[in-house]
Design a protein around this motif. Structure first.
Motif, PDB file in Angstrom:
ATOM      1  N   CYS A 144       0.750  -1.380   0.137  1.00 40.59           N
ATOM      2  CA  CYS A 144       0.042  -0.168  -0.412  1.00 40.59           C
ATOM      3  C   CYS A 144       0.759   1.465   0.179  1.00 40.59           C
ATOM      4  N   GLU A 167       4.426  -0.091   7.016  1.00 38.39           N
ATOM      5  CA  GLU A 167       2.892  -1.342   7.173  1.00 38.39           C
ATOM      6  C   GLU A 167       3.680  -2.795   7.406  1.00 38.39           C
ATOM      7  N   CYS A 170      -0.223  -6.294   5.168  1.00 37.07           N
ATOM      8  CA  CYS A 170      -0.642  -6.242   4.658  1.00 37.07           C
ATOM      9  C   CYS A 170      -1.549  -6.761   4.353  1.00 37.07           C
TER      10      CYS A 170
HETATM   11 ZN   LIG Z   1      -1.738  -2.812   2.657  1.00 32.41          ZN
END
Ligand SMILES: [Zn+2]
Length: 556
Positions: A144, A167, A170
């Motif tokens: 992301c 992150e 994820c």
């Molecule tokens: Zn993610």
């Protein structure tokens, strides 16, 4: 700090405005796009395929970063006076409003901006994880990137220091949701590996820079002596510039035509700079600024004793401009007697000071300018026909600003830089909405008016902030066309057309009393906020105790 609640999002929804008839969506002063997640996914996929995963990650991270920084600006504006945590969560709330994910706060430790920060959030149904899995299937590492860029950009701008989010889980790796953690960059042990994703210095960035350098060099070669004073790339502007540049190498008298404020003196200076006379004087005279009885002595000089008060001999502007260029602005304002003398100078190339028998040779290139219709003045008998024909040999019309709207962004950028330096102030730029307003203004005062407006904007904008519409136009330009806004259930409602300038007039005309009006306003705010008093207070720009006090006053 275990439970974090989002405040009512009325203030956020109030920022989002749809103007479908104009083809515009605004979030505060930022122009937004409603685009298909599927299309963005395609772009993301092609980016990965064409520049590789590492570069794609870097580009997307920086794109998200830029978007987060813009939203931090909104938070500062809208919740600037709230406590830091309440102001901060506007970021996650905006990220949700923008449709990226449902953001669930886990932990938030925040002091005043500039101090410590720790943030942990869960992203449910991240659009980016979904897009990645759809294109490539489940993967090993978090993906992301744009959203991580957003969180980092928002938080860094909010805290005034580099806060890096990453992150730790994820959804694209097969787990249920994404989990992100953010803290100051120096607190991450592997900061050096993460930092490059946020930096512009990459192969792609370097390539783009090189290309820009080449473009800039090309432009310089094409237009070698373009003086920095004149800015523009529109066809009308370039045509006028080209005419001036061609006249510069000759000795022809030039007549500059155009509305007030289009920059006639700048064109005259440019002509002088481009001419072989550039090392001699450039002398400017505004004929409209001098009283009739002084104008001849100003232009042609005076000998001692020529009239009462002429105690010493003095050279006029023509003599001072000898070898160089004389710029006569508003030449249509010259009295008839001065016109006769001017004509003689142009014909004979010599001047006679007032009260002097001698003639003196002068070698002056004349550039005249006017914003009146000289031919009409000729027909009205206020301007000599022979002088008109003498001046009108080489007319150059400078287009008004409204005919070169495309030049406004470059002009604004240059003016902002100049006024930032002049006023010793740093700004982050100008909002999309303010630029939109500048492009749509009719500019009767042309470049000079734009300059005044930008200077005011630079002075009024907050330090390091954006120049916004209200800093440029006093009373702010009224919104035009149909405007729609999200209501609490997420549908679009047409907004009532309130013109900020006419509101006091409308209230006065209605005959309503101030007390009754205040009550109606308070009630409406509470209604709009769905009974939430904190949100109603925010709508009214006051604190909750202030609102309580006013509501109680009504009940007594
Ligand atoms: Zn993610």
């Amino acid at each position: 700090m275990s439970s974090i609640h989002y405040p009512e999002s009325t203030d956020l929804r109030g920022l989002l405005k749809f103007a479908p008839e104009e083809g515009l969506i605004w979030l505060g002063e930022h122009r937004m796009l409603l685009l298909h997640a599927g299309a963005l996914s395609e772009l993301r996929k092609e980016l990965i395929a064409s520049v590789g995963q590492e570069q794609a990650r870097r580009i997307l991270t920086r794109m998200g970063f830029a978007s987060g920084m813009r939203d931090a600006e909104l938070s500062r504006r809208t919740r600037g006076s709230a406590d830091p945590a309440e102001a901060f969560v506007m970021g996650p709330q905006l990220h949700m409003l923008e449709g990226c994910a449902r953001v669930e706060p886990v932990r938030l430790e925040i002091d005043q901006p500039g101090c410590t920060f720790y943030g942990e959030f869960i992203w449910h149904h991240s659009w980016e994880a979904e897009a990645h899995v759809q294109a490539f299937g489940e993967v090993e590492n978090p993906v992301c990137w744009m959203m991580i860029g957003y969180a980092s950009g928002y938080t860094s701008a909010f805290m005034g220091r580099f806060i890096l989010f990453r992150e730790v889980e994820c959804a694209a790796t097969g787990v249920e949701h994404c989990r992100i953690v953010g803290k100051p960059v120096e607190e991450w042990p592997d900061a050096d590996q993460l930092r490059p994703y946020f930096e512009a210095d990459s192969i792609v960035g370097r390539l783009l820079e090189l290309r820009e350098e080449i473009e800039a060099m090309r432009r310089t070669i094409a237009c070698p002596r373009k003086t920095p004073d004149l800015i523009g790339n529109s066809a009308g502007f370039l045509h006028a510039y080209d005419l001036v540049a061609r006249a510069a190498v000759t000795n022809v008298s030039v007549l500059l035509l155009g509305e007030t404020g289009v920059g006639k003196e700048r064109f005259a200076r440019t002509l002088h700079e481009l001419s072989p006379r550039k090392d001699a004087a450039f002398v400017a005279v505004n004929c409209a600024a001098l009283p009739d009885e002084l104008i001849e002595s100003e232009l042609f000089g005076v000998e001692r004793g020529a009239f009462t008060g002429a105690h010493a001999s003095r050279a006029g502007k023509f003599e001072r401009a000898d070898g160089g260029t004389l710029f006569l602005d508003e030449v249509g304002e010259l009295p008839l007697s001065a016109q006769a003398k001017l004509l003689r100078v142009l014909q004979e190339g010599e001047i006679e000071r007032l009260g002097d028998e001698r003639t003196r040779k002068v070698n002056v290139r004349l550039v005249a300018a006017t914003n009146v219709d000289l031919l009409r003045a000729v027909n009205a008998g206020t301007f000599r026909r022979d002088l008109f024909y003498r001046l009108n040999v080489y007319p150059v019309t400078i287009p008004p600003l409204r005919e070169r709207v495309g030049d406004i962004p470059t002009l604004v950028e240059a003016m902002m830089r100049r006024f930032e330096t002049l006023h010793g102030k740093r700004l982050s730029g100008i909002s999309d909405k303010a630029m939109h307003a500048l492009k749509n203004h009719s500019w009767p005062g042309n470049v000079r008016e734009l300059e005044n407006v930008i200077e005011r904007g630079v002075i009024l904008a907050p330090l390091n902030g954006l120049v916004e519409v209200e800093h440029l136009f006093i009373g702010a330009a009224p919104e035009s066309g149909l405007q729609q806004q999200l209501n609490a259930s997420g549908s679009l409602d047409t907004m009532q057309q309130t013109n900020s300038i006419d509101l006091p007039d409308a209230v006065l005309d209605s005959g309503i009393e101030l007390d009754a009006f205040e009550q109606a306003l308070l009630n409406r705010a509470v209604e709009r906020a769905g009974g939430n008093l904190s949100a109603a207070a925010r709508l009214l720009g006051m604190t909750r105790p202030q609102l309580n006090y006013r509501l109680k006053k009504r009940l007594c």
